[in-house]
Each structure stands twice: as structure tokens, then as C-alpha cells.
Scaffold this active site. Structure first.
Site, PDB file in Angstrom:
ATOM      1  N   LEU A  33     -16.555   1.463 -15.677  1.00 34.33           N
ATOM      2  CA  LEU A  33     -15.899   2.750 -15.955  1.00 34.33           C
ATOM      3  C   LEU A  33     -16.870   3.773 -16.547  1.00 34.33           C
ATOM      4  O   LEU A  33     -16.438   4.760 -17.127  1.00 34.33           O
ATOM      5  CB  LEU A  33     -14.669   2.576 -16.864  1.00 34.33           C
ATOM      6  N   SER A 125     -29.487   5.098   0.272  1.00 35.65           N
ATOM      7  CA  SER A 125     -29.377   6.547   0.453  1.00 35.65           C
ATOM      8  C   SER A 125     -30.470   7.051   1.384  1.00 35.65           C
ATOM      9  O   SER A 125     -31.581   6.492   1.412  1.00 35.65           O
ATOM     10  CB  SER A 125     -29.531   7.204  -0.920  1.00 35.65           C
ATOM     11  N   TYR A 150     -34.114   7.805  -9.654  1.00 34.30           N
ATOM     12  CA  TYR A 150     -32.914   7.388  -8.911  1.00 34.30           C
ATOM     13  C   TYR A 150     -33.314   6.888  -7.517  1.00 34.30           C
ATOM     14  O   TYR A 150     -32.931   5.792  -7.092  1.00 34.30           O
ATOM     15  CB  TYR A 150     -31.917   8.552  -8.796  1.00 34.30           C
ATOM     16  N   LYS A 154     -33.206   2.971  -5.575  1.00 37.21           N
ATOM     17  CA  LYS A 154     -32.637   2.617  -4.260  1.00 37.21           C
ATOM     18  C   LYS A 154     -33.669   1.855  -3.435  1.00 37.21           C
ATOM     19  O   LYS A 154     -33.370   0.860  -2.794  1.00 37.21           O
ATOM     20  CB  LYS A 154     -32.187   3.880  -3.508  1.00 37.21           C
ATOM     21  N   TYR A 178     -26.767   6.112   3.202  1.00 45.82           N
ATOM     22  CA  TYR A 178     -25.802   7.193   3.396  1.00 45.82           C
ATOM     23  C   TYR A 178     -26.506   8.542   3.451  1.00 45.82           C
ATOM     24  O   TYR A 178     -27.427   8.788   2.682  1.00 45.82           O
ATOM     25  CB  TYR A 178     -24.800   7.312   2.237  1.00 45.82           C
ATOM     26  N   ASN A 180     -24.776  12.618   3.427  1.00 48.81           N
ATOM     27  CA  ASN A 180     -24.070  13.290   2.321  1.00 48.81           C
ATOM     28  C   ASN A 180     -22.544  13.169   2.414  1.00 48.81           C
ATOM     29  O   ASN A 180     -21.920  13.951   3.135  1.00 48.81           O
ATOM     30  CB  ASN A 180     -24.469  14.767   2.274  1.00 48.81           C
ATOM     31  N   LEU A 201     -23.176  19.872  -3.820  1.00 46.20           N
ATOM     32  CA  LEU A 201     -22.696  21.137  -3.281  1.00 46.20           C
ATOM     33  C   LEU A 201     -21.162  21.232  -3.192  1.00 46.20           C
ATOM     34  O   LEU A 201     -20.581  22.216  -3.670  1.00 46.20           O
ATOM     35  CB  LEU A 201     -23.325  21.346  -1.886  1.00 46.20           C
ATOM     36  N   ARG A 232     -28.264  19.547   5.766  1.00 46.28           N
ATOM     37  CA  ARG A 232     -27.881  18.174   5.433  1.00 46.28           C
ATOM     38  C   ARG A 232     -26.885  17.658   6.465  1.00 46.28           C
ATOM     39  O   ARG A 232     -26.200  18.439   7.126  1.00 46.28           O
ATOM     40  CB  ARG A 232     -27.177  18.104   4.056  1.00 46.28           C
ATOM     41  N   ASP A 299     -36.034  19.954  -3.662  1.00 52.21           N
ATOM     42  CA  ASP A 299     -35.067  19.879  -2.565  1.00 52.21           C
ATOM     43  C   ASP A 299     -35.755  19.559  -1.235  1.00 52.21           C
ATOM     44  O   ASP A 299     -36.824  20.095  -0.939  1.00 52.21           O
ATOM     45  CB  ASP A 299     -34.311  21.216  -2.414  1.00 52.21           C
TER      46      ASP A 299
HETATM   47  P1  NAD Z   1     -19.668   6.874  -8.524  1.00 47.95           P
HETATM   48  O1  NAD Z   1     -20.390   7.161  -9.782  1.00 47.95           O
HETATM   49  O2  NAD Z   1     -18.417   7.602  -8.234  1.00 47.95           O
HETATM   50  O3  NAD Z   1     -19.363   5.298  -8.422  1.00 47.95           O
HETATM   51  C1  NAD Z   1     -20.187   4.316  -8.980  1.00 47.95           C
HETATM   52  C2  NAD Z   1     -19.312   3.400  -9.815  1.00 47.95           C
HETATM   53  O4  NAD Z   1     -20.111   2.360 -10.365  1.00 47.95           O
HETATM   54  C3  NAD Z   1     -18.635   4.131 -10.969  1.00 47.95           C
HETATM   55  O5  NAD Z   1     -17.253   3.831 -10.959  1.00 47.95           O
HETATM   56  C4  NAD Z   1     -19.313   3.544 -12.208  1.00 47.95           C
HETATM   57  O6  NAD Z   1     -18.420   3.485 -13.314  1.00 47.95           O
HETATM   58  C5  NAD Z   1     -19.737   2.184 -11.724  1.00 47.95           C
HETATM   59  N1  NAD Z   1     -20.930   1.604 -12.392  1.00 47.95           N
HETATM   60  C6  NAD Z   1     -22.131   2.197 -12.602  1.00 47.95           C
HETATM   61  N2  NAD Z   1     -22.944   1.329 -13.218  1.00 47.95           N
HETATM   62  C7  NAD Z   1     -22.255   0.175 -13.392  1.00 47.95           C
HETATM   63  C8  NAD Z   1     -22.570  -1.092 -13.961  1.00 47.95           C
HETATM   64  N3  NAD Z   1     -23.762  -1.344 -14.509  1.00 47.95           N
HETATM   65  N4  NAD Z   1     -21.615  -2.048 -13.956  1.00 47.95           N
HETATM   66  C9  NAD Z   1     -20.394  -1.808 -13.419  1.00 47.95           C
HETATM   67  N5  NAD Z   1     -20.042  -0.641 -12.881  1.00 47.95           N
HETATM   68  C10 NAD Z   1     -20.974   0.348 -12.867  1.00 47.95           C
HETATM   69  O7  NAD Z   1     -20.723   7.066  -7.328  1.00 47.95           O
HETATM   70  P2  NAD Z   1     -20.477   7.086  -5.761  1.00 47.95           P
HETATM   71  O8  NAD Z   1     -20.730   8.455  -5.273  1.00 47.95           O
HETATM   72  O9  NAD Z   1     -19.209   6.410  -5.428  1.00 47.95           O
HETATM   73  O10 NAD Z   1     -21.715   6.197  -5.294  1.00 47.95           O
HETATM   74  C11 NAD Z   1     -21.579   4.815  -5.029  1.00 47.95           C
HETATM   75  C12 NAD Z   1     -22.930   4.258  -4.620  1.00 47.95           C
HETATM   76  O11 NAD Z   1     -23.405   4.981  -3.482  1.00 47.95           O
HETATM   77  C13 NAD Z   1     -24.016   4.394  -5.686  1.00 47.95           C
HETATM   78  O12 NAD Z   1     -24.821   3.248  -5.622  1.00 47.95           O
HETATM   79  C14 NAD Z   1     -24.791   5.615  -5.243  1.00 47.95           C
HETATM   80  O13 NAD Z   1     -26.114   5.580  -5.695  1.00 47.95           O
HETATM   81  C15 NAD Z   1     -24.714   5.464  -3.731  1.00 47.95           C
HETATM   82  N6  NAD Z   1     -24.889   6.732  -2.989  1.00 47.95           N
HETATM   83  C16 NAD Z   1     -24.061   7.781  -3.273  1.00 47.95           C
HETATM   84  C17 NAD Z   1     -24.219   8.977  -2.570  1.00 47.95           C
HETATM   85  C18 NAD Z   1     -23.334  10.170  -2.868  1.00 47.95           C
HETATM   86  O14 NAD Z   1     -23.664  11.283  -2.414  1.00 47.95           O
HETATM   87  N7  NAD Z   1     -22.216  10.030  -3.561  1.00 47.95           N
HETATM   88  C19 NAD Z   1     -25.215   9.101  -1.583  1.00 47.95           C
HETATM   89  C20 NAD Z   1     -26.041   7.996  -1.321  1.00 47.95           C
HETATM   90  C21 NAD Z   1     -25.857   6.802  -2.045  1.00 47.95           C
HETATM   91  N1  UDP Z   2     -26.896  23.227  -3.143  1.00 43.12           N
HETATM   92  C1  UDP Z   2     -26.765  24.559  -3.470  1.00 43.12           C
HETATM   93  N2  UDP Z   2     -26.088  24.873  -4.604  1.00 43.12           N
HETATM   94  C2  UDP Z   2     -25.528  23.941  -5.434  1.00 43.12           C
HETATM   95  C3  UDP Z   2     -25.666  22.578  -5.086  1.00 43.12           C
HETATM   96  C4  UDP Z   2     -26.369  22.265  -3.932  1.00 43.12           C
HETATM   97  O1  UDP Z   2     -27.239  25.431  -2.756  1.00 43.12           O
HETATM   98  O2  UDP Z   2     -24.960  24.304  -6.469  1.00 43.12           O
HETATM   99  C5  UDP Z   2     -27.631  22.853  -1.908  1.00 43.12           C
HETATM  100  C6  UDP Z   2     -28.857  22.013  -2.168  1.00 43.12           C
HETATM  101  O3  UDP Z   2     -29.979  22.845  -2.376  1.00 43.12           O
HETATM  102  C7  UDP Z   2     -28.943  21.215  -0.869  1.00 43.12           C
HETATM  103  C8  UDP Z   2     -27.501  21.075  -0.406  1.00 43.12           C
HETATM  104  O4  UDP Z   2     -26.763  22.066  -1.108  1.00 43.12           O
HETATM  105  O5  UDP Z   2     -29.647  21.970   0.093  1.00 43.12           O
HETATM  106  C9  UDP Z   2     -26.909  19.711  -0.699  1.00 43.12           C
HETATM  107  O6  UDP Z   2     -27.135  19.430  -2.065  1.00 43.12           O
HETATM  108  P1  UDP Z   2     -26.541  18.118  -2.761  1.00 43.12           P
HETATM  109  O7  UDP Z   2     -27.075  18.092  -4.160  1.00 43.12           O
HETATM  110  O8  UDP Z   2     -25.075  18.089  -2.561  1.00 43.12           O
HETATM  111  O9  UDP Z   2     -27.152  16.925  -1.890  1.00 43.12           O
HETATM  112  P2  UDP Z   2     -28.670  16.405  -1.750  1.00 43.12           P
HETATM  113  O10 UDP Z   2     -29.597  17.553  -1.964  1.00 43.12           O
HETATM  114  O11 UDP Z   2     -28.825  15.340  -2.766  1.00 43.12           O
HETATM  115  O12 UDP Z   2     -28.755  15.894  -0.349  1.00 43.12           O
END
Ligand code: NAD
Ligand code: UDP
Length: 342
Positions: A33, A125, A150, A154, A178, A180, A201, A232, A299
Site C-alpha cells: 500500500l 518498461s 528507476y 528495470k 510497457y 505508455n 501526461l 509516445r 526526455d
Molecule cells: P503503481 O504504483 O500504481 O503500482 C505499484 C504497486 O506496488 C503499488 O500498489 C504499491 O503500493 C506496490 N508496491 C511498491 N513497492 C512494493 C513492495 N516493496 N512490496 C509490496 N508492494 C509494493 O504503479 P503502476 O503504474 O501500476 O506500475 C506497475 C509496474 O509497472 C511497476 O513495476 C512499474 O515500474 C511498471 N511500469 C509502469 C509504467 C507506467 O507508466 N505506469 C510503465 C512501465 C512500467
Molecule cells: N509531458 C508534458 N507535460 C507534462 C507531462 C508530460 O508535456 O506535464 C510530456 C513529456 O515531455 C513526454 C510525454 O508528455 O513527452 C509523456 O510523458 P510521461 O511522463 O507521461 O511519459 P514518459 O516520458 O515517461 O514516457
């Protein structure tokens, strides 16, 4: 069939839990959480009609994690649990290595101590590619040195998972890279819950539209793209959730041992920031307050996926329109706002 979802109350984890339940899997969720809310558990039940087994555990606590594996036989683990803020990771790298890599190491140690065969899906990612030389980005594109801790976590987690599949007889694994993810569940019961000022964004757009933020700053319009703003590959959260189900089903069918592979998960289409903003305005009939600002440090100019590998191998395709994701994101923001008012 039992599937463990770590980080299953978070944004992508909760949507994936729903798709797994809808496909008949028996889901157990672990979440600390740290970046989610316990109410998500009720809403998963409201959507699916199923109460999921939940344990509030930090994956860094190995003993607690181990006790869950002693009480259950999991066929699959979908490992989302991680911290995900690029800027926070730059300010506090130790926290990110400790939480993201430490958790994954614990999980792998416990899996290797078990007898049952376990299929693991890891949340990676497209950030691992950095600014790829060739677009669209396919999986042969090199994984670069990462600009942020970060991104580095990964990259490291992918490597240690792959190494573990080589060593152990009971682990097959897939990393999903993944692009976006955006949008919310069509019920508006679950969605993205950014902590504080959003980095991403779409939450920034919806919070501006609702009046929580004064204006959206578009980070730069002098990039070498069709309108000068960054590109993106935005993917509907429902499609991304379904990719995990497809990946688990694929691993469950595989007879081989020591299997590891990685796949891009995107739509294959790139949108500029301005195109996305205009799409949001049009589909929701809203005028967004935005201005062009300076470039954001670090960026990537342009990133979109070549998705042939995941389409062909796993049989997964993105089906949902990005405009629909923007509609669900707005409905979700309206719902959050109505809850704030009560
Ligand atoms: P999120 O923060 O909504 O979900 C992550 C969950 O993991 C949260 O509920 C958090 O409470 C839980 N958590 C974190 N550390 C923990 C730990 N040590 N033990 C137990 N629970 C823990 O994030 P999300 O957007 O759902 O992302 C999920 C995964 O996808 C992450 O690994 C993130 O790096 C990866 N990812 C996300 C995106 C994105 O744009 N959202 C893009 C690429 C990869
Ligand atoms: N972005 C923006 N304004 C914001 C947040 C993001 O112009 O307030 C742009 C950012 O520069 C990028 C795109 O939106 O080109 C996606 O950004 P995000 O942070 O969502 O994803 P990531 O850059 O991690 O792929």
C-alpha cells in the site's frame, strides 16, 4: 489455477487482477500500500463479484513473503510491485534499488526454494531502450545505460530474472516492456491514483481539466517531430492488462524449461503530446488550459513500439482506441472529484 499478483492494488496490477479473474484465475494480491489504497480491493470485488485474497506485505520482508508461498501453490506470479517515479529515483536512488531490486531478489530466492513450476511475468518498461536509433523500436534494439535509477532497476531486474531462469528448473519468465499506459476501467471504479503532482501526461491533463492544476505545460515544441512535441506510444490500460493474461496463458502452455523472453507492449502508433491533448479536448468536449514550456530534462524525443513479436508469439493485439482511454481517464477524474466533494 492460482496466480499471485504483487503490487496488485496499484494502477496496472488492479486492472490486470480483474482481467485474470474474468478469465477464471484464482487471484491472490500482495501489496504494501505504499502507492495504493485498500479501497481498490473492494472495487475489484464490485467489478468482478469475487473477493480476492489480499495480504498487506512489503516484498522486502522475505519471511512474510515466504509464508504466502508455503500456504499456496501458485502457477503464476505477475510481479508489478515497484516504485515508479523517475524524479524520486534520481533524488533517492538507494530507496529504488532497495525496493525494486530487493523485492525482486526476494521473490526469486523464494521461487527457487520451491518445488512447483512457476511462471513469472515481470513489469518492465520501454525506458530500457532510452532514445532508440531506429523507430519503431523492436526487441533487438539495444538496452542502454539508464539515465535514472528507476530505469536501471528495470534493467537489473530483467537481468536477474533471466539469470534465474537459466539456473533454476522450476522458473519460466517473461518481461513485458510497457510503452505508455493510460485510461481507467470503464466502470470508473478503478484508475490511476497519482501521489501529489503527477509526473505523467494524462493525469496532469485530467487534473488540469478538473481545475486541480492551473495549466498543463507542454515540455517543448522544438523537437524534430511533426509538430515539435515528443512522441509516445500510448496504450489503453485494458489492452495492457490483457497482455498479462495472454503472457501467463502462453507460459502455462510452454513445455520447455529455462524459458525466458521479453516483449514490447504498445500499439505500434506514436502520438505527439499536442495530438493527445487535442484528442482529449475533442472526445470529452473540453477546452484545456495549456501552454508551451521548456523541454523537460532527459526526455526521450520519440518512442513507439514495433509489436510484431508479441502479436505473433503470444497472439496479443491492442484493440482499444486511445480516444476511449482518454474518455475513461476523464470519467475517472470526475469520479475522484465527486468523492473529494463528499
Ligand atoms: P503503481 O504504483 O500504481 O503500482 C505499484 C504497486 O506496488 C503499488 O500498489 C504499491 O503500493 C506496490 N508496491 C511498491 N513497492 C512494493 C513492495 N516493496 N512490496 C509490496 N508492494 C509494493 O504503479 P503502476 O503504474 O501500476 O506500475 C506497475 C509496474 O509497472 C511497476 O513495476 C512499474 O515500474 C511498471 N511500469 C509502469 C509504467 C507506467 O507508466 N505506469 C510503465 C512501465 C512500467
Ligand atoms: N509531458 C508534458 N507535460 C507534462 C507531462 C508530460 O508535456 O506535464 C510530456 C513529456 O515531455 C513526454 C510525454 O508528455 O513527452 C509523456 O510523458 P510521461 O511522463 O507521461 O511519459 P514518459 O516520458 O515517461 O514516457
Amino acid at each position: 489455477m492460482k496466480i499471485l499478483v504483487t503490487g496488485g492494488l496499484g494502477y496496472i496490477g488492479s486492472h490486470t487482477a480483474i482481467e485474470l479473474i474474468n478469465k477464471g484465475f484464482n487471484v491472490t494480491i500482495i501489496d504494501s500500500l505504499v502507492n495504493s489504497n485498500i479501497k481498490v480491493l473492494d472495487n475489484i470485488e464490485n467489478i468482478t463479484g469475487k473477493r480476492v485474497e489480499f495480504h498487506k506485505i512489503d516484498l522486502r520482508s522475505k519471511d512474510e513473503l515466504y509464508s504466502i508461498f508455503q500456504k499456496n501453490i501458485f502457477s503464476g506470479v505477475v510481479h508489478f510491485a515497484a516504485l515508479k517515479s523517475v524524479s524520486e529515483s534520481v533524488n533517492n536512488p538507494k530507496l529504488y534499488y532497495d525496493n525494486n531490486v530487493g523485492s525482486t531478489e526476494n521473490l526469486l530466492d523464494i521461487i527457487s526454494s520451491r518445488k512447483e513450476k512457476i511462471n513469472l511475468i515481470f513489469s518492465s518498461s520501454c525506458t530500457v531502450y532510452g532514445q532508440a536509433k531506429k523507430l519503431p523500436i523492436n526487441e533487438s534494439s539495444p538496452v542502454l545505460n539508464q539515465e535514472s535509477p528507476y530505469g536501471e532497476t528495470k534493467k537489473i531486474c530483467e537481468e536477474i530474472i533471466q539469470n534465474q531462469t537459466i539456473k533454476s528448473e522450476n522458473l519460466n519468465a517473461i518481461s513485458l516492456r510497457y510503452f505508455n499506459p493510460i485510461g481507467a476501467h470503464e466502470s470508473s471504479l478503478i484508475g490511476e491514483l497519482p501521489n501529489g503532482i503527477p509526473d505523467n501526461l494524462v493525469p496532469y491533463i485530467t487534473q488540469t481539466a478538473i481545475g486541480k492544476r492551473k495549466e498543463l505545460t507542454i515540455f517543448g515544441n522544438d523537437y524534430p517531430t511533426r509538430d515539435g512535441t515528443c512522441i509516445r506510444d500510448y496504450i489503453h490500460i485494458k489492452d495492457l492488462a490483457e497482455a498479462h493474461v495472454a503472457a501467463i496463458e502462453y507460459l502455462l502452455k510452454i513445455k520447455k524449461q529455462n524459458f525466458y523472453d521479453f516483449f514490447n507492449v504498445g500499439t505500434g502508433k506514436g502520438l505527439t503530446v499536442l495530438e493527445l491533448v487535442k484528442m482529449f479536448e475533442k472526445i470529452n468536449n473540453i477546452k484545456l488550459n495549456y501552454r508551451i514550456g521548456d523541454r523537460r530534462n532527459g526526455d526521450i524525443i520519440s518512442a513507439y513500439a514495433n509489436t510484431k513479436k508479441v502479436n505473433k508469439t503470444i497472439g496479443w493485439h491492442a484493440k482499444n482506441e486511445i480516444s476511449n482511454a482518454l474518455k475513461t481517464a476523464w470519467k475517472w477524474e470526475l469520479k475522484l472529484h465527486s468523492l473529494d466533494d463528499n
